[in-house]
Scaffold this motif. Structure first.
Motif, short mmCIF file in Angstrom:
data_model
loop_
_atom_site.label_atom_id
_atom_site.label_comp_id
_atom_site.label_asym_id
_atom_site.label_seq_id
_atom_site.Cartn_x
_atom_site.Cartn_y
_atom_site.Cartn_z
N GLY A 33 113.88 -25.98 106.57
CA GLY A 33 112.95 -26.56 105.62
C GLY A 33 112.66 -25.50 104.59
O GLY A 33 111.85 -24.61 104.82
N ASP A 34 113.38 -25.60 103.47
CA ASP A 34 113.38 -24.54 102.47
C ASP A 34 112.36 -24.90 101.39
O ASP A 34 112.72 -25.35 100.31
CB ASP A 34 114.78 -24.45 101.88
N GLY A 35 111.08 -24.71 101.69
CA GLY A 35 110.06 -25.14 100.72
C GLY A 35 110.15 -26.64 100.57
O GLY A 35 110.15 -27.39 101.55
N ALA A 36 110.28 -27.11 99.34
CA ALA A 36 110.28 -28.54 99.07
C ALA A 36 111.55 -29.22 99.58
O ALA A 36 111.58 -30.40 99.81
CB ALA A 36 110.14 -28.78 97.56
N ARG A 37 112.60 -28.41 99.81
CA ARG A 37 113.91 -29.01 99.97
C ARG A 37 114.52 -28.59 101.30
O ARG A 37 114.47 -27.42 101.66
CB ARG A 37 114.81 -28.52 98.83
N GLU A 38 115.08 -29.52 101.99
CA GLU A 38 115.77 -29.23 103.23
C GLU A 38 117.19 -28.81 102.88
O GLU A 38 117.80 -29.34 101.95
CB GLU A 38 115.80 -30.51 104.07
N ARG A 39 117.74 -27.88 103.63
CA ARG A 39 119.13 -27.50 103.35
C ARG A 39 119.85 -27.17 104.65
O ARG A 39 119.22 -26.86 105.67
CB ARG A 39 119.18 -26.31 102.40
N PRO A 40 121.19 -27.26 104.64
CA PRO A 40 121.93 -27.01 105.87
C PRO A 40 121.74 -25.56 106.33
O PRO A 40 121.43 -24.68 105.53
CB PRO A 40 123.40 -27.24 105.47
N GLY B 228 127.89 -36.93 101.46
CA GLY B 228 127.70 -35.82 100.54
C GLY B 228 126.27 -35.32 100.40
O GLY B 228 126.00 -34.44 99.60
N THR B 229 125.36 -35.89 101.17
CA THR B 229 123.98 -35.40 101.18
C THR B 229 123.57 -35.17 102.63
O THR B 229 124.20 -35.68 103.56
CB THR B 229 123.01 -36.42 100.58
N LEU B 230 122.50 -34.44 102.84
CA LEU B 230 122.04 -34.21 104.21
C LEU B 230 121.68 -35.50 104.91
O LEU B 230 122.00 -35.69 106.08
CB LEU B 230 120.82 -33.28 104.21
N ASN B 231 121.01 -36.40 104.19
CA ASN B 231 120.66 -37.66 104.83
C ASN B 231 121.90 -38.46 105.20
O ASN B 231 121.98 -39.03 106.29
CB ASN B 231 119.76 -38.50 103.90
N GLY B 232 122.88 -38.47 104.30
CA GLY B 232 124.13 -39.16 104.60
C GLY B 232 124.84 -38.53 105.78
O GLY B 232 125.41 -39.21 106.64
#
Lengths: 251, 251, 251, 251
Positions: A33-40, B228-232
């Motif tokens: 959970g990278d601040g506002a945005r989730e990332r792999p 192509g997105t985390l949710n996908g």
């Protein structure tokens, strides 16, 4: 001023989980959970998170000359902690990889070692390992025969490491360890004396103990997952998707 | 002898799912049962499986000059089908990427196009698209406003593609298409006439229809997931872990 | 035990000599007589040879995250000397590159710095630079206005570095330098105070001198060729093919 | 519409000129006068220049999966001519490399083949090779025993290729060739019949001739330098620095 290193041996070929298009240490597993945005999140970021929680202020990755995707991914630092990269020139096992970092470490430095394709809890595990001595963070596991089972005495000192032995005398396996640069050098000298024949850590530590060396086994680990195989990868996905599963695994 | 090409546009930067240590087309997703041994599967291998099921006998990947991990991973062929690699020199959208493959295709060839970061069913979807004409494989989706919604008339001919439009007139979106090399060239000429301004396929096809071109919309798709997105990506993991979910999604 | 480092800043983009298919530090230039067999030599191997002749026992390359061909080429060590790699995350000039290595150096260490796209003589030049203090190895050149001209007083102390100045007051330019880890840290602190605005070494050193710091200028260099441009590359080919040209250039 | 291909086999490991930090086909050799600015030139650009002078309108590089620096360097096109990349999966000699491009070529296409680590004159050499038939561009050389010497009859038809034979019957060696896609397929079928045992072109062509195939030997080459060794590299530097040397070599 002495440093606190985290050494990350990432030179292995990952033959247990192939083909991947990239170094197995960069396998996506869960998210930040990278601040506002989730990332792999790359699997190695679990170990790095634990090293940072344990207070390391320098990271040394040991890579093979081909695994440069690790450098492109992590670059100069993780958080505020600078990273340098040492190279294991030829495949030669875990001991050889770790000792590739030795030339850059001072005798008085503290060194935390973990495996980049594992996920374990608690996150602050390294804090249970004291400064100034050689100690292992131990985890309970249902299948200790797959790992390095660590037999300790009543004082918590390591008596023996049983490497992938059927029916080992302990269900506690090591998942990380800590030692001083001085002890790291002693291990290295012993390894040279033994003609560099120890590929894994367990047999070398047994020889070290036989010489009069000591190491503590700290039974504060809770969950340990080896992500270096497809089954482990799936187990890790399960652990991360349902943290309540941790208590189940740890019980 | 005319060829049957599968064109795989894999030059995009994957900004929707960063950071990854590798090209997003190589994201591990599920596994192959590889004879005796299970092994990880890159997301693009779903599209390639569908192209092979559709009878293609040549694959052309379009990559950017940096995304060479795709070449190291796929190499010379997939199954028995030879692969060549064309290059999109600079980021310029999907149309520009696809047309980077045009110089290597003959007028009489058949061309199957799909997106490498999608997973869709049925596997044999390309077989529903006829030879000799331009046709789209359409999938029902609950959120057509996120994609290219395809409006067809009572004969199944495409009337309009509504690109990411709020409340589109169709819940059917295209997930793959097929055309001849001749039609591919016509689209390219039109794109040049329009000053290469069409970034995505939808607006270019609308112009093509306005010029008197025709294309069929084949409503034989069942499930379509954009990985192509985390949710996908998470949705795809769910789809693959429980194929029964397909009927639910497709209903 | 203090170490003797050679720091090799190799993160620059090499815009003066493009396009190359590889990092400019790996440009082939002359050969090594490698026992029975002659082999190509990368330009950086001239600097490394000089560092080894100067007694360094650790090398730290500073690379950008993309320039990993340097790691594949040099790997774990040069001769018997271990190499580690630090990363300059973003292009930020030579000072920023050098300070990327600072976290891995101890105060008591000695540090030799040279530029990887230069060839200079004599090979043992670093031996003229004393331990324990900041000193520059100076080379006579016909075009000091292209480089950092170093003005020294009668005691050999640096008074000023004139950076690419028309008609500089000295024809001696620096080609390498040496300092302790302690002085390296002082320079770094000064650089931070000056808001990291010094891109090159000259202006930062002038500020260091203004603060009361001292540095020696050692006029023992003989020939200095900047290989980072096509003209320099050709001059270097000429120098290497006819070593007698050295006396001419140095006179 | 039939195409005119240039096929560039660039999958070899370059063991004759190691270590290089990059694919040997990218070795800098001389320069381009690039409008106002001179820039380095990769050795393969000599062959590409000759292919373009010969009228090719498509280039196919054959690379190994690791030699992706070639793609980063050349990208989508050379001049106006589009490039695609085929892959030789495993090292298997020159014939195997060339046939890796076969799936992308049509029977009616014309194919020019040259070696990317050679420099030869005249630049317009491919124009001496006629369309519609198999022909070799021959060069006079002082050391034909190092190459494929081509024996022709009075009509200019190839009688035999003498592969690295002591005292060959001809001092003319082939440096490039041209054939139709149809003949390329015939050669491939023959190669399969012969169990893929021909590594180099000479023995395969001899078998082709024995079967009744014909090929012309065109003695219009003037200078031929193999840059794939250090000695050849140095000879090429000499040739390029003094074009008058060409007449000497060619005489």
């Amino acid at each position: 001023m002495s440093l606190r290193w985290g050494i990350v041996p990432a030179a292995g070929r990952g033959t247990r989980i192939q083909p991947l298009a990239f170094s197995k240490e960069l396998l996506p597993l869960g998210t930040w959970g990278d601040g506002a945005r989730e990332r792999p999140r790359a699997v190695t970021e679990y170990l790095l998170e634990r090293m940072l929680a344990g207070g390391v202020n320098r990271i040394c990755f040991v890579i093979s000359p081909e695994k440069t995707d690790i450098i492109r991914y992590f670059g100069a630092r993780i958080g505020e902690v600078p990273i340098c990269y040492a190279v294991q020139q030829n495949p030669g096992g875990l001991c050889d990889a770790l000792f590739s970092a030795l030339p850059f470490v001072a005798a008085a430095d503290e060194i935390c070692v973990g495996l980049p394709d594992t996920v374990w809890y608690p996150v602050e595990g390294f804090r249970f390992l004291p400064d100034g001595r050689f100690s292992f963070l131990l985890f309970p596991t249902a299948k200790p025969e797959l790992f390095d089972a660590v037999v300790t005495d009543h004082r918590g000192l390591v008596e023996e490491i049983q490497v992938k032995r059927q029916s080992p005398a302990s269900r506690w396996v090591w998942g990380a360890f800590k030692l001083t640069g001085r002890d790291f050098s002693r291990l290295h000298e012993l390894w040279i004396e033994r003609r560099r024949e120890d590929e894994y850590v367990g047999t070398l530590v047994n020889a070290y103990l036989a010489q009069g060396g000591t190491a503590a086994g700290i039974q504060r680990g809770e969950v340990y997952v080896d992500v270096g195989t497809l089954n482990g990868y799936r187990e890790a996905l399960r652990v991360l998707s349902d943290r309540s599963v941790i208590d189940e695994l740890a019980s």
